[in-house]
Design a protein around this motif. Structure first.
Motif, short mmCIF file in Angstrom:
data_model
loop_
_atom_site.label_atom_id
_atom_site.label_comp_id
_atom_site.label_asym_id
_atom_site.label_seq_id
_atom_site.Cartn_x
_atom_site.Cartn_y
_atom_site.Cartn_z
N VAL A 1 0.85 -1.18 0.00
CA VAL A 1 0.00 0.00 0.00
C VAL A 1 0.89 1.23 0.00
N ASP A 2 0.64 2.18 -0.89
CA ASP A 2 1.44 3.39 -0.95
C ASP A 2 1.41 4.11 0.40
N CYS A 3 2.56 4.62 0.81
CA CYS A 3 2.70 5.45 2.02
C CYS A 3 2.34 4.70 3.30
N VAL B 1 11.98 5.57 5.20
CA VAL B 1 11.32 4.54 4.40
C VAL B 1 10.51 5.17 3.27
N GLY B 2 9.79 6.24 3.59
CA GLY B 2 8.97 6.89 2.59
C GLY B 2 8.07 7.93 3.22
N GLY C 1 4.23 14.30 6.00
CA GLY C 1 4.73 13.39 7.02
C GLY C 1 5.65 12.35 6.42
N GLY C 2 6.45 11.70 7.26
CA GLY C 2 7.40 10.69 6.79
C GLY C 2 7.35 9.43 7.63
N GLN C 3 7.75 8.35 7.02
CA GLN C 3 7.95 7.08 7.75
C GLN C 3 9.43 6.89 7.96
#
Length: 367
Positions: free
Chosen positions: A174-176, A325-326, A365-367
């Motif tokens: 799943v994206d994001c 990560v993304g 936001g970021g992972q």
């Protein structure tokens, strides 16, 4: 969502994250909330779909419309893999009062979507206890302790965030969102992860098996639930279990409808998770500070930067931080009036160029 289940956008052109389509013999409508009214009107133009504005966000108001507009004896159909048992039961209760029948076993789009994407095949991977602060064995034991309190012989997990927490598993389906498609059936002494086996390397499969978790093909979950031993009980969360899976529970197996135990268990963070969250926020703060500095120097009276280019630049600053990560969602960069559109995402046609005036809204936001 995986591309295969982006059915609303494929059918109507509406790309918002919340909505319900209803198609009848002489009407087609999209129910969505106020965050998407402007977007929906633009994207539905010429599609044949009419915007129906929700009064209460998330409420199944389309069921009331069917009750008032469809004939007695009508059949209402939907794909039970894309609706929760809670929603399906709510709709059924409403329309049955008008003598209608509900079927949750029809995926009609599959008959007309000729190039429909298959389910994603991205690789899954396990995180170590050093990274998560708690082993899979301990988490399974905690869930089984809750099952024993409720008298449950089985527990089925459909939600991907719960699955990720219980098995310390991550993926890119799943994206994001670093989750992997799967179902988990937990018994009193054993468990089965239903997943595309090609996603996992033999080492990770062996590690899960050492915790008593067998690996089975993703599509076998329907058959496994339908063959549960009679006289037993199964714990299902009706808001977090799709109607298609719920309907497979044999009549001789008693369902226990309660919130997934993992939903509360994973809400209480251990020391490792707390420390990691703090470290991550520091890293993200550094990325944002560098971005703000760059933006102040870059945007002049006439700028070469746009909503799209600054979104890409912000991602670059985040990617420089260790462990990135993304993105956790598509960046919302809205300049001037675009900043008033909830969930706005710049496109080539809407992309606004920045000047040293006015208001710029950034939600990221970021992972």
């Amino acid at each position: 969502l995986p591309e295969r289940y982006k059915t609303i956008s494929w059918l109507s052109g509406f790309t918002g994250s919340a909505g319900t389509l209803l198609v009848t013999a002489n009407f087609a409508g999209l129910w969505t909330d106020s965050r998407y009214f402007v977007q929906a009107l633009e994207q539905l133009e010429g599609s044949g779909f009419e915007l129906v504005k929700l009064k209460v966000q998330g409420a199944p108001e389309f069921a009331n419309w069917m009750f008032s507009h469809l004939d007695n004896g009508s059949v209402v159909a939907f794909d039970g893999k894309t609706a929760s048992q809670f929603l399906a039961a709510n709709v059924e209760q409403t329309v049955q009062q008008a003598g209608m029948t509900v079927r949750g076993d029809l995926d009609l789009l599959d008959l007309i979507w000729s190039d429909r994407p298959t389910l994603p095949e991205e690789k899954a991977y396990l995180l170590s206890e050093v990274e998560t602060g708690q082993s899979t064995a301990d988490k399974l034991a905690s869930i089984r302790a809750e099952m024993q309190k409720q008298g449950a012989d089985y527990h089925v997990v459909s939600t991907l965030d719960d699955l990720a927490w219980i098995l310390n598993i991550r993926g890119n389906d799943v994206d994001c969102n670093p989750v992997v498609l799967g179902f988990l059936l937990i018994g009193t002494t054993d468990a089965t992860l239903f997943i595309d086996p090609k996603k996992m390397d033999p080492k990770d499969q062996a590690e899960l098996q050492a915790y008593g978790v067998a690996i089975a093909d993703y599509e076998q979950v329907w058959d496994a639930v339908s063959k549960l031993e009679g006289g037993k009980t199964i714990w299902l969360d009706p808001k977090r279990t799709c109607q298609a899976l719920y309907s497979q529970v044999p009549p001789s197996v008693r369902p226990i409808e309660k919130l997934n135990p993992s939903t509360n268990l994973k809400a209480v963070k251990n020391e490792k998770e707390i420390t990691s969250t703090r470290d991550t926020m520091v890293q993200d703060g550094i990325a944002l500070t560098r971005f703000f500095r760059w933006l102040e120097n870059e945007v002049k009276e006439s700028s070469a930067q746009s909503e799209i280019s600054l979104s890409e630049k912000l991602r670059d600053f985040r990617a420089e931080q260790p462990g990135f990560v993304g993105e956790s969602f598509d960046t919302i960069a809205g300049y001037l009036d675009h900043g008033a559109l909830p969930h706005y995402k710049a496109t080539e046609s809407s992309n606004a160029w920045l000047k040293k005036q006015g208001l710029l809204l950034i939600d990221s936001g970021g992972q």
